[in-house]
Design a protein around this motif. Structure first.
Motif: not given
Length: 474
Positions: A291, A286, A386, A259, A392, A293, A281
């Motif tokens: 990523a 994704g 996650e 994350k 995002l 995020s 992202i």
């Protein structure tokens, strides 16, 4: 704004069979009980092929083949093993267009990503570890390091061929043999890799590929004649594997969820940062464990940055993965789309503000528009869990200390990004982040010579680089 005409890549470069068997001891064969499953194109829901489901007897045969091949393979001089790896790397380069189209068909990722990112990195990993094969005494793991034995490798669906390369290349370079299980939604590129192994005249049994769902992976991981387990995938399954392996003496490496925080300071080059956020992202829809995020943006530039980010997102093209203009392809499966949709609805229900650019999604297939949430707090589920999709979460901070505290406030610890023009600030913040990989003024950049892995619930062990050899040496 430019108007783009479609620029489709031809499917004709890939010849798909209607069905595929298991690759055991250098040959394709049906599962003992005849069980099969279908793999579909996530962009169209078209069935691509029927694939054998390996049961316990099939896993037994694959592990026995790997064990039988281990003696001769591990006894080869490193320079001889290197020749096979170099040959595999060159064949991958020669067949890169075919493999890139196949990957986009089976996975849903845009062709420009599979063509320009995945396949070059796949070949690069085999080239890189071919170079190590005859230099193992100088790797820093003792003067005469030995292979472990038979490696069971279970890989995910987000980068099917690249995750295969990350695991198979160092295992073979160090003299181990392999039984690999690809993800059930993306088995085709691993089965095509089996053909690459035959083309490279790799000795039978050195690489074996068993396809199937979670049960097949569980049989493989628990097999008593496996010496090493390597897994990339969800934290939940990683925990199960750790419990299975505990007390058996098997070596284990896990690369699990993430994350990641992408931290943008007020002195960052904003246009460059926006590109990094988008890459962080929305790359591969994704579907990236590292990523970016969570976007942590300094409060005094948040408004300006978000306006610029939304303008950039308006230009993203969602659609046919085989169109060379496509930026965001299909979600890999109906199950993954359901999870992304559920967590996004929870984000809105918990009070975060949702925004997506206007984009027409195809009627068939699994699709999700690129989405950002603002007004997110650390308590929101979308900031903690996650999502593994193009979603995002945006949070703000005022001081570097607050940025570090928020970035580290997660059970994961795989990656992070820092955007600032001050090198001293980047180094000071990076030193405090509990993340395996920290990018500075970039994101999602990979190199075979650079180790990758996480802390906490993101797993343990490293893949890539000199460190990636250690997991396969006794």
């Amino acid at each position: 704004m430019f108007e783009y005409a479609p620029a489709p890549e031809s499917r004709s470069v890939v010849e798909l069979d209607s069905s595929y068997g298991l690759f055991i001891d250098g040959a394709f064969e049906a599962a003992k009980d005849g069980a099969t499953f279908k793999t579909v194109n996530p962009a169209t829901e078209e069935v691509l092929a029927e694939v054998a489901t390996a049961g316990p007897e099939d896993v037994d045969r694959a592990v026995a083949a790997a064990r039988h091949a281990y003696g001769a393979w591990s006894a080869l001089p490193g320079a001889e093993r290197a020749k096979y790896l170099f040959r595999i790397a060159r064949i991958i380069q020669e067949r890169s267009r075919e493999l890139a189209v196949l990957e986009s068909l089976d996975n849903g990722k845009p062709i420009k990503e599979s063509r320009d990112v995945d396949l070059p990195l796949v070949a690069a990993h085999f080239f890189y570890y071919a170079g190590w094969a005859d230099k193992l005494p100088y790797a820093g793991f003792g003067p005469d390091p030995k292979p472990i034995g038979v490696a069971a490798q279970v890989i995910p669906w987000n980068f099917p061929l690249l995750m295969l390369a990350w695991k198979v290349a160092p295992a073979l370079a160090t003299g181990n043999t392999v039984v690999l299980k690809p993800a059930e939604t993306t088995p085709l590129s691993a089965l095509f890799f089996a053909d690459v192994c035959r083309q490279a005249e790799l000795p039978p049994g050195v690489v074996n590929i068993v396809t199937g769902a979670g049960d097949t992976g569980a049989y493989l991981v628990a097999h008593p004649d496996v010496d090493k387990v390597a897994f990339t995938g969800s934290t939940e399954v990683g925990r199960e594997i750790a419990r299975t392996v505990a007390g058996t003496g098997k070596r284990l490496t896990l690369e699990l969820g993430g994350k990641a925080a992408n931290i943008v300071f007020d002195d960052a080059p904003l246009d460059q940062a926006v590109e990094g956020i988008v890459n962080g992202i929305f790359f591969n829809q994704g579907h990236v464990c590292c990523a970016g995020s969570r976007l942590l943006v300094q409060e005094n530039i948040a408004e300006e940055l978000l306006a610029s980010l939304k303008r950039r997102m308006d230009t993203l093209r969602v659609g046919d993965p085989l169109d060379k203009n496509t930026d965001i392809g299909a979600i890999n499966s109906a199950a993954q789309l359901a999870r992304i949709t559920e967590l996004s609805e929870i984000g809105a229900a918990e009070g975060a503000e949702r925004w997506s650019p206007a984009c027409q999604l195809p009627e068939r297939g699994f699709w999700f528009a690129p989405t950002i949430f603002t007004g997110v707090t650390q308590a929101h589920r979308i900031a903690r869990e996650e999502i593994f999709g193009p979603v995002l979460s945006v949070l703000t901070f005022r001081t570097p200390a607050e940025a570090v505290e928020k970035a580290n406030n997660t059970p994961y610890g795989l990656s992070a990004g820092i955007w600032s023009e001050k090198g001293s600030r980047i180094l000071a913040v990076a030193d405090k982040l509990r993340a395996g990989v920290v990018w500075a003024n970039t994101f999602n950049k990979f190199d075979p010579a650079s180790p990758f892995g996480g802390y906490k619930e993101s797993g343990y062990g490293r893949e890539g680089g000199r460190h990636g050899l250690e997991a396969y040496l006794a």
